[in-house]
Design a protein around this motif. Structure first.
Motif, PDB file in Angstrom:
ATOM      1  N   SER A   5      16.995  42.547  38.586  1.00 43.17           N
ATOM      2  CA  SER A   5      16.710  43.008  39.938  1.00 43.17           C
ATOM      3  C   SER A   5      17.982  43.484  40.621  1.00 43.17           C
ATOM      4  CB  SER A   5      16.086  41.866  40.745  1.00 43.17           C
ATOM      5  OG  SER A   5      17.017  40.803  40.893  1.00 43.17           O
ATOM      6  N   TYR A   6      17.800  44.120  41.764  1.00 42.15           N
ATOM      7  CA  TYR A   6      18.956  44.537  42.555  1.00 42.15           C
ATOM      8  C   TYR A   6      19.788  43.326  42.975  1.00 42.15           C
ATOM      9  CZ  TYR A   6      21.657  46.527  46.404  1.00 42.15           C
ATOM     10  OH  TYR A   6      22.683  46.910  47.245  1.00 42.15           O
ATOM     11  N   GLY A   7      19.097  42.223  43.250  1.00 40.85           N
ATOM     12  CA  GLY A   7      19.805  41.000  43.621  1.00 40.85           C
ATOM     13  C   GLY A   7      20.671  40.475  42.488  1.00 40.85           C
ATOM     14  N   ASP A   8      20.162  40.551  41.253  1.00 37.32           N
ATOM     15  CA  ASP A   8      20.952  40.137  40.086  1.00 37.32           C
ATOM     16  C   ASP A   8      22.233  40.958  39.981  1.00 37.32           C
ATOM     17  OD1 ASP A   8      19.090  38.243  39.369  1.00 37.32           O
ATOM     18  OD2 ASP A   8      18.079  39.532  37.909  1.00 37.32           O
ATOM     19  N   VAL A   9      22.099  42.265  40.159  1.00 35.20           N
ATOM     20  CA  VAL A   9      23.256  43.160  40.052  1.00 35.20           C
ATOM     21  C   VAL A   9      24.268  42.838  41.146  1.00 35.20           C
ATOM     22  CG1 VAL A   9      24.036  45.551  40.163  1.00 35.20           C
ATOM     23  CG2 VAL A   9      21.899  44.997  38.972  1.00 35.20           C
ATOM     24  N   THR A  10      23.791  42.682  42.370  1.00 37.00           N
ATOM     25  CA  THR A  10      24.680  42.395  43.504  1.00 37.00           C
ATOM     26  C   THR A  10      25.419  41.076  43.310  1.00 37.00           C
ATOM     27  OG1 THR A  10      23.182  43.574  44.992  1.00 37.00           O
ATOM     28  CG2 THR A  10      24.796  42.100  46.000  1.00 37.00           C
ATOM     29  N   GLN A  11      24.695  40.045  42.900  1.00 33.59           N
ATOM     30  CA  GLN A  11      25.315  38.738  42.699  1.00 33.59           C
ATOM     31  C   GLN A  11      26.310  38.758  41.547  1.00 33.59           C
ATOM     32  OE1 GLN A  11      21.763  36.222  42.344  1.00 33.59           O
ATOM     33  NE2 GLN A  11      22.208  35.347  44.342  1.00 33.59           N
ATOM     34  N   THR A  12      25.985  39.507  40.486  1.00 31.51           N
ATOM     35  CA  THR A  12      26.898  39.595  39.345  1.00 31.51           C
ATOM     36  C   THR A  12      28.191  40.291  39.727  1.00 31.51           C
ATOM     37  OG1 THR A  12      25.019  39.672  37.801  1.00 31.51           O
ATOM     38  CG2 THR A  12      27.153  40.402  36.966  1.00 31.51           C
ATOM     39  N   VAL A  13      28.085  41.379  40.481  1.00 35.56           N
ATOM     40  CA  VAL A  13      29.278  42.098  40.940  1.00 35.56           C
ATOM     41  C   VAL A  13      30.117  41.199  41.852  1.00 35.56           C
ATOM     42  CG1 VAL A  13      30.113  44.034  42.325  1.00 35.56           C
ATOM     43  CG2 VAL A  13      28.220  44.378  40.725  1.00 35.56           C
ATOM     44  N   MET A  14      29.454  40.499  42.774  1.00 34.63           N
ATOM     45  CA  MET A  14      30.165  39.612  43.698  1.00 34.63           C
ATOM     46  C   MET A  14      30.901  38.519  42.926  1.00 34.63           C
ATOM     47  SD  MET A  14      28.603  37.307  46.822  1.00 34.63           S
ATOM     48  CE  MET A  14      27.675  38.729  47.398  1.00 34.63           C
ATOM     49  N   PHE A  15      30.218  37.888  41.975  1.00 31.98           N
ATOM     50  CA  PHE A  15      30.856  36.838  41.193  1.00 31.98           C
ATOM     51  C   PHE A  15      32.033  37.388  40.403  1.00 31.98           C
ATOM     52  CE2 PHE A  15      31.527  34.942  37.035  1.00 31.98           C
ATOM     53  CZ  PHE A  15      31.807  33.626  37.379  1.00 31.98           C
ATOM     54  N   THR A  16      31.858  38.526  39.752  1.00 29.05           N
ATOM     55  CA  THR A  16      32.906  39.085  38.900  1.00 29.05           C
ATOM     56  C   THR A  16      34.188  39.332  39.678  1.00 29.05           C
ATOM     57  OG1 THR A  16      31.237  40.140  37.488  1.00 29.05           O
ATOM     58  CG2 THR A  16      33.492  40.968  37.323  1.00 29.05           C
ATOM     59  N   VAL A  17      34.061  39.909  40.853  1.00 26.60           N
ATOM     60  CA  VAL A  17      35.237  40.214  41.678  1.00 26.60           C
ATOM     61  C   VAL A  17      35.896  38.928  42.177  1.00 26.60           C
ATOM     62  CG1 VAL A  17      36.035  41.295  43.807  1.00 26.60           C
ATOM     63  CG2 VAL A  17      34.345  42.467  42.367  1.00 26.60           C
ATOM     64  N   LEU A  18      35.090  38.011  42.722  1.00 27.48           N
ATOM     65  CA  LEU A  18      35.651  36.774  43.264  1.00 27.48           C
ATOM     66  C   LEU A  18      36.247  35.895  42.171  1.00 27.48           C
ATOM     67  CD1 LEU A  18      32.931  35.816  45.927  1.00 27.48           C
ATOM     68  CD2 LEU A  18      35.177  36.862  46.310  1.00 27.48           C
ATOM     69  N   ASN A  19      35.589  35.849  41.024  1.00 33.04           N
ATOM     70  CA  ASN A  19      36.102  35.029  39.922  1.00 33.04           C
ATOM     71  C   ASN A  19      37.417  35.580  39.392  1.00 33.04           C
ATOM     72  OD1 ASN A  19      35.618  32.781  38.023  1.00 33.04           O
ATOM     73  ND2 ASN A  19      35.489  34.399  36.488  1.00 33.04           N
ATOM     74  N   MET A  20      37.527  36.890  39.345  1.00 36.08           N
ATOM     75  CA  MET A  20      38.778  37.506  38.904  1.00 36.08           C
ATOM     76  C   MET A  20      39.918  37.143  39.850  1.00 36.08           C
ATOM     77  SD  MET A  20      39.693  41.557  38.521  1.00 36.08           S
ATOM     78  CE  MET A  20      39.530  41.764  40.295  1.00 36.08           C
ATOM     79  N   LEU A  21      39.672  37.225  41.144  1.00 38.30           N
ATOM     80  CA  LEU A  21      40.694  36.880  42.123  1.00 38.30           C
ATOM     81  C   LEU A  21      41.052  35.395  42.042  1.00 38.30           C
ATOM     82  CD1 LEU A  21      39.374  38.906  45.209  1.00 38.30           C
ATOM     83  CD2 LEU A  21      41.301  39.483  43.719  1.00 38.30           C
ATOM     84  N   LEU A  22      40.043  34.535  41.842  1.00 31.70           N
ATOM     85  CA  LEU A  22      40.282  33.099  41.754  1.00 31.70           C
ATOM     86  C   LEU A  22      41.132  32.746  40.542  1.00 31.70           C
ATOM     87  CD1 LEU A  22      39.743  30.215  42.729  1.00 31.70           C
ATOM     88  CD2 LEU A  22      37.569  30.276  41.479  1.00 31.70           C
TER      89      LEU A  22
END
Length: 312
Positions: free
Chosen positions: A60-77
């Motif tokens: 779903s669109y929600g899956d894509v949005t959450q995956t992108v959000m996690f990927t960016v934040l996890n990289m920074l963390l």
């Protein structure tokens, strides 16, 4: 817990281990070159798998949005954790760059995709597709920055994206899917045949690369105190801190269910083989990165079954 661990080993890791062992044995006794196979996987098998998965993925669109959000934040963390460890341990610049590569980039393609497919089925593979595409792009852009630092070229990094066939395959699949266009059945069957070969070839390459990494780090290599500290820090980051940080971040974002399980497994994979390519090219402590790749991969055959058992 023990029964779940044994069940996971038998159902998931035994099938995976066969092509890995086969690749390691053939590399050891026949000295085959893995570059042609890697080219085949990168330019044909992987794009076919990404294309077929995205064409039929139940996301779903929600899956894509959450995956992108996690990927960016996890990289920074993870970048922040690696930087903090590097400064705390007083590591030289090269070791800090190598530690960052180990912390950030996982073997989510050659190892992660077959593992997710076996552990969570087609639904898991569907969820994994977006994360993998993001990782491919990040490795070839931000990964170059982390490795090169002082002589980084943003232009080269951006242009490198357009050399990746998997990205074009993803874009084409998205365009066809949004427009409602379907491939002719015979053509779709051909794509399916090619993508079906991905898992076994990728795992074969992984086994051969593990032997190559081991050979590259064997002999009478002398490790300084700084390199030893960087190695143990890399192991701790990839095997302990990364899974814990990823799980916490997933809970904060509110990701749950299959998407939670898949992203947590993919973000907990061993260090990516591609990391040593960047480390060698830009002199980012390649020996340390090589050791971390080998030992995190070996340790993953114990750590990941436990994690999958807990998630199950």
């Amino acid at each position: 817990m023990l029964s779940t661990f044994i069940h996971t080993l038998y159902q998931v890791f035994l099938p995976i281990s066969l092509p890995v062992i086969g690749g390691a044995l053939i590399k050891r006794f026949k000295s085959i070159e893995t570059k042609p196979l890697s080219t085949l996987s990168l330019y044909l098998l992987s794009p076919a798998l990404i294309f077929e998965t995205l064409m039929h993925a139940d996301i779903s669109y929600g899956d894509v949005t959450q995956t992108v959000m996690f990927t960016v934040l996890n990289m920074l963390l993870l970048w922040g954790l690696a930087a903090m460890l590097g400064k705390t341990l007083l590591l030289p610049a090269a070791e800090r760059a190598g530690l960052t590569l180990v912390a950030l980039f996982t073997n989510c393609v050659n190892y992660g995709l077959p593992l997710v497919l076996l552990a969570f089925g087609q639904a898991g593979l569907d969820k994994a597709s977006v994360y993998v595409i993001l990782q491919i792009i990040i490795v070839n852009t931000i990964g170059v920055y982390f490795a090169a630092r002082s002589h980084f070229s943003m232009k080269q990094a951006v242009l490198s994206i357009f050399k990746l066939p998997s990205v074009y395959a993803a874009v084409l699949a998205i365009l066809l899917r949004t427009s409602g266009v379907l491939l002719p059945p015979s053509l779709e069957e051909g794509v399916s045949m090619v993508s079906g070969a991905y898992s076994s070839v990728a795992l074969f390459i992984l086994g051969a690369q593990m032997v190559s990494v081991n050979a590259g780090s064997s002999g009478r290599a002398v490790y300084t105190a700084a390199s030893q500290k960087a190695f143990y820090a890399g192991m701790a980051l990839r095997l302990v801190l990364s899974p814990l940080a990823s799980a916490l971040l997933l809970l904060i974002i509110g990701i749950h269910g299959t998407l939670f399980n898949v992203i947590l497994i993919l973000s907990s994979m061993p260090a990516a083989v591609n990391a040593v390519i960047l480390a060698e090219q830009f002199d980012a402590a390649p020996k340390i990165v090589t050791r971390c790749i080998l030992w995190t991969t070996l340790a993953s055959f114990l750590v990941l079954p436990l994690l999958i058992g807990i998630l199950s």
